[in-house]
Each structure stands twice: as structure tokens, then as C-alpha cells.
Write a protein that holds these residues in place. Structure first.
Motif, PDB file in Angstrom:
ATOM      1  N   ALA A   1      62.270  15.008 -64.405  1.00 24.62           N
ATOM      2  CA  ALA A   1      61.597  13.707 -64.471  1.00 24.62           C
ATOM      3  C   ALA A   1      60.123  13.934 -64.819  1.00 24.62           C
ATOM      4  CB  ALA A   1      61.727  12.985 -63.138  1.00 24.62           C
ATOM      5  N   PRO A   2      59.456  12.954 -65.399  1.00 26.18           N
ATOM      6  CA  PRO A   2      58.070  13.150 -65.849  1.00 26.18           C
ATOM      7  C   PRO A   2      57.017  13.090 -64.751  1.00 26.18           C
ATOM      8  CG  PRO A   2      58.804  10.929 -66.362  1.00 26.18           C
ATOM      9  CD  PRO A   2      60.009  11.655 -65.828  1.00 26.18           C
ATOM     10  N   ASP A   3      57.414  12.795 -63.515  1.00 27.16           N
ATOM     11  CA  ASP A   3      56.459  12.475 -62.453  1.00 27.16           C
ATOM     12  C   ASP A   3      55.396  13.545 -62.217  1.00 27.16           C
ATOM     13  OD1 ASP A   3      58.855  10.981 -62.323  1.00 27.16           O
ATOM     14  OD2 ASP A   3      58.504  10.449 -60.234  1.00 27.16           O
ATOM     15  N   ILE A   4      55.804  14.818 -62.171  1.00 29.64           N
ATOM     16  CA  ILE A   4      54.858  15.891 -61.836  1.00 29.64           C
ATOM     17  C   ILE A   4      53.764  16.004 -62.894  1.00 29.64           C
ATOM     18  CG2 ILE A   4      54.628  18.403 -61.693  1.00 29.64           C
ATOM     19  CD1 ILE A   4      57.132  18.514 -60.057  1.00 29.64           C
ATOM     20  N   TYR A   5      54.153  15.977 -64.161  1.00 34.05           N
ATOM     21  CA  TYR A   5      53.143  16.072 -65.220  1.00 34.05           C
ATOM     22  C   TYR A   5      52.294  14.811 -65.291  1.00 34.05           C
ATOM     23  CZ  TYR A   5      54.431  20.592 -67.006  1.00 34.05           C
ATOM     24  OH  TYR A   5      54.616  21.949 -67.128  1.00 34.05           O
ATOM     25  N   ALA A   6      52.914  13.659 -65.092  1.00 37.58           N
ATOM     26  CA  ALA A   6      52.150  12.408 -65.100  1.00 37.58           C
ATOM     27  C   ALA A   6      51.096  12.412 -63.992  1.00 37.58           C
ATOM     28  CB  ALA A   6      53.093  11.222 -64.937  1.00 37.58           C
ATOM     29  N   GLU A   7      51.468  12.916 -62.816  1.00 37.69           N
ATOM     30  CA  GLU A   7      50.525  12.962 -61.698  1.00 37.69           C
ATOM     31  C   GLU A   7      49.410  13.973 -61.950  1.00 37.69           C
ATOM     32  OE1 GLU A   7      48.643  12.446 -57.957  1.00 37.69           O
ATOM     33  OE2 GLU A   7      49.854  11.177 -59.275  1.00 37.69           O
ATOM     34  N   ALA A   8      49.746  15.118 -62.528  1.00 37.39           N
ATOM     35  CA  ALA A   8      48.724  16.128 -62.817  1.00 37.39           C
ATOM     36  C   ALA A   8      47.679  15.583 -63.784  1.00 37.39           C
ATOM     37  CB  ALA A   8      49.374  17.383 -63.391  1.00 37.39           C
ATOM     38  N   VAL A   9      48.142  14.924 -64.842  1.00 33.39           N
ATOM     39  CA  VAL A   9      47.211  14.366 -65.830  1.00 33.39           C
ATOM     40  C   VAL A   9      46.392  13.235 -65.214  1.00 33.39           C
ATOM     41  CG1 VAL A   9      47.058  13.157 -68.032  1.00 33.39           C
ATOM     42  CG2 VAL A   9      48.656  15.050 -67.777  1.00 33.39           C
ATOM     43  N   ARG A  10      47.030  12.423 -64.377  1.00 38.27           N
ATOM     44  CA  ARG A  10      46.296  11.341 -63.702  1.00 38.27           C
ATOM     45  C   ARG A  10      45.164  11.908 -62.852  1.00 38.27           C
ATOM     46  NH1 ARG A  10      45.357   9.084 -59.162  1.00 38.27           N
ATOM     47  NH2 ARG A  10      46.584  10.625 -57.992  1.00 38.27           N
ATOM     48  N   ARG A  11      45.454  12.975 -62.115  1.00 34.54           N
ATOM     49  CA  ARG A  11      44.420  13.584 -61.271  1.00 34.54           C
ATOM     50  C   ARG A  11      43.273  14.151 -62.102  1.00 34.54           C
ATOM     51  NH1 ARG A  11      47.469  17.106 -56.528  1.00 34.54           N
ATOM     52  NH2 ARG A  11      48.854  15.453 -55.743  1.00 34.54           N
ATOM     53  N   LEU A  12      43.585  14.633 -63.292  1.00 31.60           N
ATOM     54  CA  LEU A  12      42.545  15.196 -64.153  1.00 31.60           C
ATOM     55  C   LEU A  12      41.734  14.110 -64.859  1.00 31.60           C
ATOM     56  CD1 LEU A  12      44.446  18.223 -65.740  1.00 31.60           C
ATOM     57  CD2 LEU A  12      42.807  18.256 -63.842  1.00 31.60           C
ATOM     58  N   GLY A  13      42.250  12.877 -64.852  1.00 25.96           N
ATOM     59  CA  GLY A  13      41.499  11.757 -65.398  1.00 25.96           C
ATOM     60  C   GLY A  13      41.692  11.495 -66.875  1.00 25.96           C
ATOM     61  N   PHE A  14      42.845  11.914 -67.416  1.00 25.94           N
ATOM     62  CA  PHE A  14      43.094  11.723 -68.843  1.00 25.94           C
ATOM     63  C   PHE A  14      44.436  11.043 -69.078  1.00 25.94           C
ATOM     64  CE2 PHE A  14      40.129  15.240 -68.580  1.00 25.94           C
ATOM     65  CZ  PHE A  14      39.192  14.905 -69.546  1.00 25.94           C
ATOM     66  N   ALA A  15      44.636  10.586 -70.315  1.00 23.16           N
ATOM     67  CA  ALA A  15      45.925  10.036 -70.712  1.00 23.16           C
ATOM     68  C   ALA A  15      46.864  11.183 -71.062  1.00 23.16           C
ATOM     69  CB  ALA A  15      45.749   9.116 -71.922  1.00 23.16           C
ATOM     70  N   PRO A  16      48.171  11.009 -70.875  1.00 27.70           N
ATOM     71  CA  PRO A  16      49.114  12.088 -71.194  1.00 27.70           C
ATOM     72  C   PRO A  16      48.984  12.618 -72.618  1.00 27.70           C
ATOM     73  CG  PRO A  16      50.215  10.398 -69.915  1.00 27.70           C
ATOM     74  CD  PRO A  16      48.849   9.864 -70.236  1.00 27.70           C
ATOM     75  N   ALA A  17      48.726  11.738 -73.577  1.00 25.19           N
ATOM     76  CA  ALA A  17      48.635  12.169 -74.975  1.00 25.19           C
ATOM     77  C   ALA A  17      47.439  13.075 -75.231  1.00 25.19           C
ATOM     78  CB  ALA A  17      48.564  10.949 -75.895  1.00 25.19           C
ATOM     79  N   GLU A  18      46.498  13.126 -74.278  1.00 28.47           N
ATOM     80  CA  GLU A  18      45.322  13.994 -74.417  1.00 28.47           C
ATOM     81  C   GLU A  18      45.540  15.358 -73.774  1.00 28.47           C
ATOM     82  OE1 GLU A  18      41.400  11.465 -74.078  1.00 28.47           O
ATOM     83  OE2 GLU A  18      42.795  10.850 -72.479  1.00 28.47           O
ATOM     84  N   ALA A  19      46.712  15.555 -73.160  1.00 29.00           N
ATOM     85  CA  ALA A  19      46.942  16.749 -72.351  1.00 29.00           C
ATOM     86  C   ALA A  19      47.910  17.723 -73.008  1.00 29.00           C
ATOM     87  CB  ALA A  19      47.480  16.350 -70.978  1.00 29.00           C
ATOM     88  N   LEU A  20      47.656  19.007 -72.782  1.00 28.12           N
ATOM     89  CA  LEU A  20      48.534  20.081 -73.228  1.00 28.12           C
ATOM     90  C   LEU A  20      49.314  20.608 -72.032  1.00 28.12           C
ATOM     91  CD1 LEU A  20      49.367  22.244 -75.416  1.00 28.12           C
ATOM     92  CD2 LEU A  20      47.509  23.647 -74.471  1.00 28.12           C
ATOM     93  N   ALA A  21      50.616  20.806 -72.199  1.00 27.07           N
ATOM     94  CA  ALA A  21      51.449  21.443 -71.179  1.00 27.07           C
ATOM     95  C   ALA A  21      51.942  22.776 -71.714  1.00 27.07           C
ATOM     96  CB  ALA A  21      52.641  20.557 -70.827  1.00 27.07           C
ATOM     97  N   VAL A  22      52.015  23.775 -70.832  1.00 29.20           N
ATOM     98  CA  VAL A  22      52.531  25.094 -71.200  1.00 29.20           C
ATOM     99  C   VAL A  22      53.717  25.377 -70.290  1.00 29.20           C
ATOM    100  CG1 VAL A  22      51.990  27.522 -71.578  1.00 29.20           C
ATOM    101  CG2 VAL A  22      50.191  25.795 -71.828  1.00 29.20           C
ATOM    102  N   GLU A  23      54.903  25.500 -70.879  1.00 27.96           N
ATOM    103  CA  GLU A  23      56.153  25.570 -70.125  1.00 27.96           C
ATOM    104  C   GLU A  23      57.068  26.676 -70.635  1.00 27.96           C
ATOM    105  OE1 GLU A  23      58.069  24.658 -67.787  1.00 27.96           O
ATOM    106  OE2 GLU A  23      57.070  23.006 -66.772  1.00 27.96           O
ATOM    107  N   ASP A  24      57.995  27.105 -69.757  1.00 31.84           N
ATOM    108  CA  ASP A  24      58.945  28.144 -70.165  1.00 31.84           C
ATOM    109  C   ASP A  24      60.394  27.700 -70.120  1.00 31.84           C
ATOM    110  OD1 ASP A  24      58.860  28.155 -67.240  1.00 31.84           O
ATOM    111  OD2 ASP A  24      60.135  29.930 -67.387  1.00 31.84           O
ATOM    112  N   SER A  25      60.698  26.591 -69.431  1.00 29.89           N
ATOM    113  CA  SER A  25      62.095  26.212 -69.231  1.00 29.89           C
ATOM    114  C   SER A  25      62.419  24.866 -69.863  1.00 29.89           C
ATOM    115  CB  SER A  25      62.417  26.148 -67.735  1.00 29.89           C
ATOM    116  OG  SER A  25      61.778  25.028 -67.138  1.00 29.89           O
ATOM    117  N   VAL A  26      63.706  24.642 -70.090  1.00 26.63           N
ATOM    118  CA  VAL A  26      64.166  23.354 -70.609  1.00 26.63           C
ATOM    119  C   VAL A  26      63.820  22.243 -69.623  1.00 26.63           C
ATOM    120  CG1 VAL A  26      66.194  22.007 -71.268  1.00 26.63           C
ATOM    121  CG2 VAL A  26      66.022  24.400 -71.958  1.00 26.63           C
ATOM    122  N   VAL A  27      64.055  22.502 -68.341  1.00 24.47           N
ATOM    123  CA  VAL A  27      63.786  21.500 -67.310  1.00 24.47           C
ATOM    124  C   VAL A  27      62.309  21.109 -67.302  1.00 24.47           C
ATOM    125  CG1 VAL A  27      63.684  21.136 -64.813  1.00 24.47           C
ATOM    126  CG2 VAL A  27      65.736  22.112 -65.841  1.00 24.47           C
ATOM    127  N   GLY A  28      61.429  22.103 -67.330  1.00 27.88           N
ATOM    128  CA  GLY A  28      60.000  21.826 -67.279  1.00 27.88           C
ATOM    129  C   GLY A  28      59.476  21.165 -68.534  1.00 27.88           C
TER     130      GLY A  28
END
Length: 238
Positions: free
Chosen positions: A165-192
Motif C-alpha cells: 500500500a502507498p501509506d508508508i511512502y506517502a507519510e514519509a514525503v508528507r513529513r519531509l514537506g513535499f508532494a510525492p511527485a517531487e520525491a525519489l524512492a530507492v527500492e529493491d523489492s516488488v512490494v516496496g
């Protein structure tokens, strides 16, 4: 002996190939996954799953390990409990207790991980988003030396739903004060990666299982020391 959990208990992965960002896109913040990206704790997590599964009479197979890669403790416990006909709460407690017992000070960063986090943190706010529990995530980040470089970190206990589910990344970006489209994620798994794509982030995949299922991402690299990744970092940070 009871058979292992059926793959249909796995969260459904998204298909690879999200729309590419604009050619001149660069991140305003960065959110890293933890296990398999920053540190090599996936093997220990597999040992935890195997021990708990076997205690409940399940055969822990390679297919089962791959299917549950990136899952939260709650999802792993649910799969094992349902397959074994056991109480979910008791199995969940067993998973958490076993992980805490096997977590040691021998947690070290993967090659290039600490350097990459430091490099981004010098220019941009950086967070970690993980399906680990809050306590275990904090211990890992502190022991491996990442904590001082992070603005925040988000665990599966900090949101209603863990990855995919998107909740964890949405919350991380919210805490950083940016919109999701402004954020980079670095992941290793299909789930993540599925979680990050669903939240609207631009995703770099560093697959921990190169011959596994395709990881949905905008960019795919071999490692954090891969020249292709280093080229992206240089472009984004100028």
C-alpha cells in the motif's frame, strides 16, 4: 507436515513500467527503503521467517522466501498463521520476538549505501520508509550509522497499511514537506516499489533478486555503486 502458505496470500505486485518523469526532473527529497537497500538484513529476515514457520509445522521453501520478500511482520505472521491454522496474534508476537532476538550489532551498510545517503542528505532532506516495526527500524538505522543523516523514518507501525500500500511512502514525503511527485524512492523489492509507485514517487529500483519478478520503477540499476546510478545522482544533484 503442513504445506507452506500459498502464493495467493502475497500482496499483488504492480506491473513494471510506470510513466517516465520529465527529462529535466530532479528530486526535492529522497526516501530510501531499508532492508536490501541500505543494509543486508534480508538474510536474517528470511531466517526469522523460517524459524517461525517451522515452529508452526510449515515447510519453508525458497519460493516462500521470495514470495514474502519485503513483507511486514504482520503480513508474514498472517500468512504463516493462516496456513498453519494458528492464532494470528500469537504468531505475530513470535515473529517480532524472534527478529528482536536475532538482531545483532553486526548490522553493516551495503556498499555505497552510507555514502549515498550522506551525499543526498548534504543537499536534500532524506527519509527511510520500511515495513519493519518502529523499534527494530530505529535500532538498525542507529547501529548502521544512518540515523544522523535522516530527517525522519517511517515504519509499518506508523501507518494504517504497510507496503505494498502507498501509506508508508506517502507519510514519509508528507513529513519531509513535499508532494510525492517531487520525491525519489530507492527500492529493491516488488512490494516496496509497488508502494512507492502507488504513492506517486519517482522510483529507482536496485533489485536484491536480479532474476526475480520485475520491479516496477522509472530507473533500474544494479547497485548503489553502479555507474548508471552514479550518473543519475550527479545529474540530479548538479
Amino acid at each position: 507436515m503442513t504445506t507452506s502458505p500459498h502464493p495467493t496470500t502475497s500482496p499483488s505486485p504492480a506491473q513494471p513500467g510506470p510513466p517516465a518523469p520529465a527529462a529535466d526532473w530532479s528530486p526535492a527529497c529522497v526516501v530510501f527503503d531499508c532492508d536490501g537497500i541500505l543494509m543486508d538484513t534480508e538474510a536474517n529476515w528470511a531466517r526469522v521467517q523460517r524459524a517461525v514457520a517451522q515452529r508452526h509445522g510449515l515447510a519453508y521453501t525458497d519460493a516462500m522466501e521470495r514470495a514474502m520478500m519485503g513483507w511486514s511482520a504482520a503480513d508474514v505472521a498472517t500468512a504463516i498463521a493462516d496456513a498453519a491454522g494458528a492464532d494470528r496474534a500469537l504468531v505475530h508476537a513470535d515473529v517480532l520476538r524472534t527478529e528482536e532476538q536475532t538482531l545483532t550489532a553486526q548490522i553493516v551498510p551495503l556498499p555505497g549505501a552510507l555514502e549515498t545517503v550522506r551525499e543526498f542528505a548534504e543537499r536534500l532532506p532524506v527519509a527511510v520508509a520500511s515495513n519493519s516495526t518502529r523499534t527494530i527500524l530505529g535500532v538498525k538505522l542507529e547501529q548502521a550509522g544512518f540515523a544522523p543523516h535522516l530527517a525522519t523514518w517511517v515504519s509499518s507501525e506508523d501507518v494504517a497499511r504497510g507496503k505494498p500500500a502507498p501509506d508508508i511512502y506517502a507519510e514519509a514525503v508528507r513529513r519531509l514537506g513535499f508532494a510525492p511527485a517531487e520525491a525519489l524512492a530507492v527500492e529493491d523489492s516488488v512490494v516496496g516499489a509497488t508502494s512507492a509507485v502507488a504513492a506517486g514517487l519517482v522510483v529507482v529500483a536496485v533489485p536484491s533478486v536480479p532474476d526475480g519478478d520485475p520491479v516496477p520503477a522509472h530507473h533500474r540499476v544494479v547497485s548503489l555503486t553502479d555507474p548508471a546510478f552514479r550518473s543519475l545522482v550527479a545529474r540530479w544533484l548538479g
